[in-house]
Design a protein around this motif. Structure first.
Motif, PDB file in Angstrom:
ATOM      1  N   MET A   1       0.841  -1.193   0.000  1.00 27.44           N
ATOM      2  CA  MET A   1       0.000   0.000   0.000  1.00 27.44           C
ATOM      3  C   MET A   1       0.886   1.256   0.000  1.00 27.44           C
ATOM      4  N   ASN A   2       0.469   2.277  -0.747  1.00 27.65           N
ATOM      5  CA  ASN A   2       1.160   3.563  -0.801  1.00 27.65           C
ATOM      6  C   ASN A   2       2.577   3.476  -1.367  1.00 27.65           C
ATOM      7  N   ASP A   3       2.792   2.563  -2.322  1.00 26.91           N
ATOM      8  CA  ASP A   3       4.114   2.407  -2.928  1.00 26.91           C
ATOM      9  C   ASP A   3       4.632   3.716  -3.524  1.00 26.91           C
ATOM     10  N   HIS A   4       3.722   4.539  -4.045  1.00 28.37           N
ATOM     11  CA  HIS A   4       4.148   5.761  -4.734  1.00 28.37           C
ATOM     12  C   HIS A   4       4.891   6.729  -3.817  1.00 28.37           C
ATOM     13  N   LEU A   5       4.721   6.590  -2.502  1.00 32.43           N
ATOM     14  CA  LEU A   5       5.405   7.509  -1.583  1.00 32.43           C
ATOM     15  C   LEU A   5       6.920   7.400  -1.705  1.00 32.43           C
ATOM     16  N   GLU A   6       7.410   6.223  -2.035  1.00 28.80           N
ATOM     17  CA  GLU A   6       8.864   6.031  -2.107  1.00 28.80           C
ATOM     18  C   GLU A   6       9.472   6.613  -3.373  1.00 28.80           C
ATOM     19  N   THR A   7       8.637   7.173  -4.248  1.00 27.12           N
ATOM     20  CA  THR A   7       9.162   7.879  -5.423  1.00 27.12           C
ATOM     21  C   THR A   7       9.336   9.366  -5.146  1.00 27.12           C
ATOM     22  N   LEU A   8       8.900   9.822  -3.966  1.00 22.51           N
ATOM     23  CA  LEU A   8       8.988  11.234  -3.618  1.00 22.51           C
ATOM     24  C   LEU A   8      10.336  11.550  -2.993  1.00 22.51           C
ATOM     25  N   SER A   9      10.639  12.833  -2.889  1.00 22.79           N
ATOM     26  CA  SER A   9      11.912  13.280  -2.322  1.00 22.79           C
ATOM     27  C   SER A   9      11.648  14.097  -1.058  1.00 22.79           C
ATOM     28  N   PRO A  10      12.459  13.834  -0.005  1.00 19.73           N
ATOM     29  CA  PRO A  10      13.591  12.900   0.113  1.00 19.73           C
ATOM     30  C   PRO A  10      13.104  11.464   0.342  1.00 19.73           C
ATOM     31  N   PRO A  11      13.687  10.507  -0.340  1.00 18.09           N
ATOM     32  CA  PRO A  11      13.158   9.134  -0.315  1.00 18.09           C
ATOM     33  C   PRO A  11      13.158   8.480   1.052  1.00 18.09           C
ATOM     34  N   SER A  12      14.194   8.729   1.866  1.00 21.19           N
ATOM     35  CA  SER A  12      14.245   8.058   3.168  1.00 21.19           C
ATOM     36  C   SER A  12      13.102   8.528   4.067  1.00 21.19           C
ATOM     37  N   LEU A  13      12.826   9.822   4.046  1.00 23.00           N
ATOM     38  CA  LEU A  13      11.727  10.347   4.867  1.00 23.00           C
ATOM     39  C   LEU A  13      10.397   9.761   4.413  1.00 23.00           C
TER      40      LEU A  13
END
Length: 485
Positions: free
Chosen positions: A1-13
């Motif tokens: 779920m919410n995989d698209h969040l890891e394409t945002l910057s900054p990725p670790s946050l």
């Protein structure tokens, strides 16, 4: 779920924020998330412990050569406000938050997003795992039940934290830094009212007020947004000529969220139903006109109820209760003379319920002055004592007294100017940050609060500006590196 969040910057946050979205965490149900974070800390070799209340602390040793730098505490709360519209099926104890991006902002699908304070928590976790960052001793303090009672901060263990500088990551305005906040208290009113059987000529009806925006009962209280409890009580007052009696009432779900919807069950004489409908239609137009440009989507509806309840409040009790609610304090009480543009004292009629004669009200009073909080609570007690109700105060917490001479504030302002070309606005917020409570337990702490741009907190319209998260992350990393020297 919410995989698209890891394409945002900054990725670790954003990776950590995805975890927070996928694990339900309404106030009082943070245990699963705490377990996940402890396992994460173990995998990274980070020390961690909990105090007696269950607040979580993660620790990371200083970068070699920076052991003598002042210890920095990154502080946020793990719980989130659980708000959704009545017609949207979402179980905050089981279902993940579903997010999407639109026009540069991150939103949730018809629920609160949990950016308050999930982004602060995610940022602290990302700092702890950043092995390229030069830093002094770090502690991440994650408190519990902030949104319902400030319980984690209130019960925080003393002589536990080691750092001398605290960065509260729970603010919601880009380009600003906070150095003070209001204190507050829950004012609870309870009573048992007499009920009388419905007559053959009375028809049970359901009166519904919907369509308000809602919002944060502190930072949005001055915006003129509608309060569903205030407005529906006004409608009920207008229906008194039609001999309507209250069967039940349910308005608002959280004392720190502006209520968006309210519902009342009425025993209404059949001969007055059509006249009441006409009056309600006129009132809907009036409310929309008064809230034009702010909350103009408000709707009123009156529908027959097939299931016939046995009793409703007596006419005298119904009138007395509606009258008391109609004059109860609600909204901005006073603006600050010392801090132009800042609300000094306010009240939110957050939760009102009536069921089988049992009445409950929880209002959240906020003020920059503890004496004004007490006075507002006393006014509630005086008002509701006139109709035989009992009033008491719960979960009172102090405000955070500003320190404009703070060395930590000076460092942050210098960094902000250096990185962004402008100094931040230095503000006091009419909302309950945990800093006032933490400062009472650890008076040596030098504290500031800052965060990304969040709007609509405590409502299903909650959203965060993506560009402001990148800026927030840059400032947080830069400040920690600066404090390590």
């Amino acid at each position: 779920m919410n995989d698209h969040l890891e394409t945002l910057s900054p990725p670790s946050l954003w990776r950590h924020f995805r975890t927070l979205c996928n694990i339900p965490r309404p106030s009082g149900r943070e245990a699963e998330l705490v377990d996940v974070l402890e396992r994460w800390a173990d995998a990274r070799g980070l020390a961690h412990d909990r105090d007696g209340f269950g607040n979580l602390r993660l620790c990371k040793a200083a970068t070699p050569g920076h052991e003598r730098a002042p210890g920095v505490i990154l502080q946020g709360h793990l719980d989130m406000v659980a708000q959704t519209n009545a017609d949207h099926p979402h179980d905050f104890t089981r279902d993940p938050i579903v997010t999407y991006v639109a026009d540069g902002w991150l939103h949730a699908d018809q629920t609160t997003l949990g950016a308050d304070n999930g982004l602060g928590v995610a940022a602290a976790l990302a700092i702890l795992e950043d092995d390229t960052l030069v830093h002094g001793p770090l502690e991440a303090l994650f408190t519990l039940e902030e949104e319902t009672s400030m319980g984690g901060a209130q019960q925080l263990a003393e002589d536990w934290l080691e750092g001398s500088l605290l960065l509260n990551l729970d603010s919601e305005d880009r380009g600003e830094v906070y150095i003070g906040c209001a204190g507050g208290a829950d004012v609870v009113v309870e009573a048992q009212w007499p009920t009388v059987a419905l007559t053959d000529s009375e028809q049970p009806m359901r009166l519904a007020l919907r369509g308000l925006s809602g919002g944060h009962s502190g930072i949005d209280i001055h915006k003129g947004l509608g309060n569903a409890n205030r407005l529906l009580v006004r409608v009920l007052r207008a229906l008194e000529p039609y001999a309507a009696r209250l069967i039940d009432y349910h308005g608002g779900t959280l004392r720190n969220a502006l209520p968006r919807e309210a519902f009342a069950g009425l025993a209404l004489p059949s001969q007055h139903i059509e006249a009441a409908r006409v009056r309600i239609t006129a009132l809907e137009a009036t409310l929309r006109a008064e809230l034009a440009g702010i909350d103009e989507d408000v709707t009123l509806g009156l529908e027959r109820v097939e299931e016939r309840p046995a009793e409703a409040l007596s006419e005298q009790a119904s009138r007395a209760l509606i009258a008391a609610l109609h004059v109860a304090p609600c909204g901005v009480e006073r603006m600050s003379a010392e801090l132009p543009g800042v609300v000094e004292t306010s009240n939110n009629l957050g939760v009102v319920s009536l069921e089988k004669g049992r009445f409950y009200l929880c209002a959240l009073v906020r003020s920059l002055r503890d004496s004004a909080t007490q006075d507002m609570a006393d006014r509630f007690a005086a008002l509701f004592s006139l109709i035989g109700a009992q009033t008491h105060i719960e979960h009172a917490y102090p405000g955070w007294t500003p320190n404009p001479a703070s060395p930590l504030l000076a460092r942050f302002c210098h960094l902000h100017q250096q990185r962004l070309g402008v100094e931040p606005g230095v503000k006091v917020i009419h909302a309950g940050l945990e800093c006032g409570i933490l400062g009472g337990k650890y008076p040596q702490l030098d504290m500031i609060s800052f965060g990304p741009q969040i709007r609509g907190a405590h409502s299903p319209d909650e959203r965060v500006e993506l560009a402001s998260v990148e800026e927030f992350w840059m400032l947080l990393r830069g400040l920690i590196e600066d404090l390590a020297d």
